[in-house]
Design a protein around this motif. Structure first.
Motif, short mmCIF file in Angstrom:
data_model
loop_
_atom_site.label_atom_id
_atom_site.label_comp_id
_atom_site.label_asym_id
_atom_site.label_seq_id
_atom_site.Cartn_x
_atom_site.Cartn_y
_atom_site.Cartn_z
N VAL A 103 -7.23 0.50 -6.17
CA VAL A 103 -7.01 -1.40 -5.55
C VAL A 103 -7.04 -2.37 -6.08
O VAL A 103 -8.31 -2.10 -7.06
CB VAL A 103 -8.21 -1.63 -4.25
CG1 VAL A 103 -7.93 -3.06 -2.93
CG2 VAL A 103 -7.90 -0.37 -3.06
N SER A 133 0.74 -1.07 0.07
CA SER A 133 0.15 -0.12 -0.05
C SER A 133 0.56 1.20 0.07
O SER A 133 2.15 0.44 0.10
CB SER A 133 -0.85 0.05 1.17
OG SER A 133 0.08 0.37 2.58
N HIS A 151 -2.84 1.02 5.40
CA HIS A 151 -2.15 -0.42 4.93
C HIS A 151 -3.29 -1.50 6.56
O HIS A 151 -3.53 -3.04 5.70
CB HIS A 151 -0.81 -0.36 5.46
CG HIS A 151 -0.14 -1.49 5.66
ND1 HIS A 151 0.53 -2.49 3.33
CD2 HIS A 151 0.25 -2.49 6.08
CE1 HIS A 151 0.80 -3.46 3.35
NE2 HIS A 151 0.91 -3.46 5.55
#
Length: 519
Positions: free
Chosen positions: A84, A74, A254
Motif C-alpha cells: 500500500v 486497489s 477495496h
C-alpha cells in the motif's frame, strides 16, 4: 430402461469403473490393491472443485474518488501480504519557482518523525509488528511512499502513510542528517565507475533546457544549506494536496482500503497548514535539444588489479512521445528492438543478444564497451536515447556508428526481429507484473495520470498490433527533431553538435568529413 440404470447405479464401484472380475495388483510391500481407473471418481473422496478463470471484473483495478479529491485505487492479488502506498504528483519538474533539490530532500526525509511517531525507529518498530518494510522513491514527476506488510495491519499502515506524507516534523537533527546524506550521495555519484545516472541527468538537461523534466533531479551542493523547514513547507503547501494524490493498494479489499482512507486522509490538517494553493506549476515540457559536455578525467574511476579502462561516454537522444499517446507502444517496441548492453553481458535466452545494438554494434566493433537503448516517457513528452562508451581516441567513430543506427531505424524492419521484439516486450511486461510492488507502482502511476488502468492483456493486445509501418512512421517523425547530446570524459575528438545534427539529417547517418592541413 429405468430399471437397468438403477441396477447399474447399485452395481459395485469396481464393476462400474471397468474392473469386473476384481483384478488385484500386488504392491511393493507385499500388500495388494485394486486396479483403479483414473477417469472414475474415488469412493468416499469428495468431488474436486477446480479453480476457473472468472469474469474480467475480478482483475480490474477499482478506483474511488473521495470528497476531498483523493483517489483510492486497489487491485486484488492472492496472498497474506499487501503493498500500500501514497503517490503524489510532485517531482523535480515542479521546482522551477523553488530552490532546486527539494524533491531530493523529501525523498531522504521520508519515514522520519511525525506528529504521532517520535522517531524513525518508532515507525520501523510499528511496521515490524506486521512484518512490514517501507520505502520512498522520487522521480521527475512523482514521489511515492510505499509499505509492504501483512494485510491484517492495513489500518496501521494507512495511518502511518498519512502521518509520513502529511504531518512530518522535519526536526533540526533530521535536516542535518539529510544534508550529510545528500552531500555523500553527490560525491559518490561523481566517483562511481558507472556514469549512467549522471548521463541521464545530462541528457535531460540538454533535451529540455531549464524547463520541467530538464531540471536537475539531484540537489546541487550549494543548495543543501539553503533548504530548510520553511522552504519545504512552502513547496508542500502547493503540491501535497489531496487532488494530486492516489492511495494505491495491491492484495487488499477495496472497501477496506476506502474505509481506512476516509478515516486517516479525510479532513486531516497537514503540518504546513491548509491555506489555499497559489503557485502550482502546470508547465508543459518544451523540447529544445542541445548539448551538455563535461570534460572529466576518467582514468582513475576504478583502481585495483583489473581497473576499468579510461572511457568516454556519449548519449544521443531524440524526442519520442508521452505515455498517454498511441505512439507510446510502437516506441516501446522500437526500444526493445534496439536493446543492447555492455560488452561483458553474459548471453542467453532473453538477454537481447539478437537486438540491433548487439548484432550491428557490439558484435562488429570489439573496441566499444557499451551500447544501450533507453526510453524515458512522461505525461507530456518522451526521450529515446542511445548510450555508448569507448576509448577516447575512437569517439568520432563511435558517434558515427550511433547516428547510423538512428538512421537505420527508419529503414526496413524484418518480420522476425519485429516479432522477437514484441514477444520480448510482452514477456518482460508479464514477468515484471508478477511482483506485487511492481503491480502497486503500475496501478498508482496509471491512476495518477489517467484515473484508470490498462490491464496487461490490453497492453499485450496493443503490442501485438504494432506493424513495421508503425515503427517507420514514429522514427521518421522523431528524426525531424533536433538531437540532444550528453558527453562525459575526454572529449578531444568529439564531433561538433552541428556535425552530429547533420549526420542525423543525412541519408546514411555519416558525419561530415574533416579536412585537415596538418595531422
Amino acid at each position: 430402461a429405468a430399471g437397468e440404470v438403477l441396477r447399474a447405479e447399485r452395481a459395485p464401484w469396481s464393476r462400474r469403473c471397468g474392473l469386473a472380475g476384481g483384478r488385484m495388483y500386488s504392491g511393493g510391500g507385499g500388500g495388494s490393491y485394486p486396479a483403479v481407473s483414473l477417469s472414475c471418481p474415488l469412493p468416499g473422496v469428495p468431488q474436486a472443485v477446480f479453480a476457473a478463470a472468472g469474469g474480467r471484473e475480478q482483475f480490474e483495478t477499482r478506483v474511488t474518488l473521495l470528497e476531498n479529491g483523493l483517489r483510492v485505487a486497489s487491485q486484488k492479488k492472492f496472498g497474506q501480504f499487501c503493498t500500500v502506498g501514497l503517490l503524489v504528483n510532485s517531482g523535480s519538474r515542479h521546482e522551477a519557482k523553488y530552490l532546486s533539490g527539494i524533491t531530493h530532500f523529501l525523498e531522504k526525509l521520508a519515514f522520519s518523525s511525525t506528529a504521532k511517531f517520535g522517531s524513525k525507529d518508532e515507525i520501523l518498530l510499528t511496521l515490524e509488528k506486521h512484518g512490514g518494510i517501507c520505502d520512498c522513491q522520487a522521480s521527475r514527476d512523482t514521489i511515492m511512499y510505499a509499505v509492504s506488510a501483512d494485510t491484517r495491519g492495513l489500518d496501521t499502515v494507512v495511518n502511518l502513510l498519512a502521518e509520513v506524507a502529511l504531518r512530518p516534523r522535519f526536526s533540526d537533527e533530521e535536516m542535518e542528517m539529510t544534508r550529510a546524506a545528500i552531500r555523500f550521495e553527490l560525491e559518490d555519484l561523481n566517483m562511481r565507475p558507472d556514469p549512467e545516472p549522471l548521463l541521464t541527468e545530462m541528457i535531460h538537461a540538454a533535451a529540455y533546457r531549464d524547463n520541467t523534466v530538464g531540471l536537475n533531479r539531484f540537489c546541487p551542493v550549494e543548495n543543501t544549506d539553503k533548504i530548510d523547514r520553511e522552504v519545504l513547507h512552502s513547496y508542500l503547501r502547493n503540491y501535497y494536496t489531496p487532488e494530486r494524490m492516489v492511495l494505491a493498494g495491491v492484495g487488499i479489499e477495496h472497501e477496506q482500503l476506502v474505509e481506512c482512507a476516509k478515516k486517516y486522509l479525510l479532513g486531516v490538517e497537514p503540518a504546513w497548514g491548509s491555506r489555499k494553493t497559489k503557485d502550482v506549476d502546470r508547465s508543459v515540457a518544451q523540447y529544445t535539444g542541445g548539448i551538455v559536455k563535461v570534460e572529466k578525467d576518467m582514468s582513475d574511476v576504478s583502481l585495483g588489479p583489473t581497473p576499468i579502462p579510461e572511457l568516454t561516454h556519449i548519449m544521443i537522444g531524440l524526442e519520442s512521445c508521452s505515455f498517454l499517446e498511441e505512439d507510446f507502444i510502437p516506441f516501446a517496441v522500437l526500444n526493445m528492438m534496439m536493446g543492447g548492453g555492455g560488452s561483458f553481458s553474459a548471453g542467453g535466452p532473453g538477454k537481447g543478444m539478437f537486438t540491433r545494438l548487439y548484432l550491428n554494434v557490439l558484435n562488429r566493433h570489439h573496441w566499444m564497451y557499451n551500447a544501450t537503448s533507453y526510453h524515458h516517457s512522461y505525461e507530456d513528452t518522451g526521450l529515446l536515447c542511445i548510450h555508448a562508451s569507448a576509448d577516447p581516441k575512437q569517439v568520432r567513430e563511435m558517434v558515427e556508428i550511433i547516428t547510423r543506427e538512428f538512421i537505420l531505424m527508419a529503414g526496413a524492419v524484418g518480420e522476425v526481429e519485429l516479432e522477437r521484439a514484441k514477444t520480448q516486450l510482452k514477456s518482460m511486461l508479464m514477468m515484471n507484473l508478477e511482483s506485487r510492488p511492481v503491480i502497486f507502482e503500475d496501478v498508482g502511476r496509471q491512476v495518477l495520470a489517467t484515473n484508470t488502468r490498462k490491464l496487461p492483456d490490453e497492453l499485450c493486445a496493443l503490442i501485438g498490433q504494432v506493424k513495421s509501418a508503425d515503427i517507420k512512421r514514429v522514427v521518421t517523425k522523431m528524426l525531424h527533431k533536433k538531437p540532444a547530446v550528453a558527453a562525459l570524459g575526454d572529449l578531444t575528438d568529439l564531433p561538433t553538435y552541428e556535425h552530429i545534427q547533420a549526420a542525423l539529417s543525412s541519408k546514411d547517418g555519416r558525419l561530415p568529413r574533416l579536412y585537415r592541413l596538418f595531422r
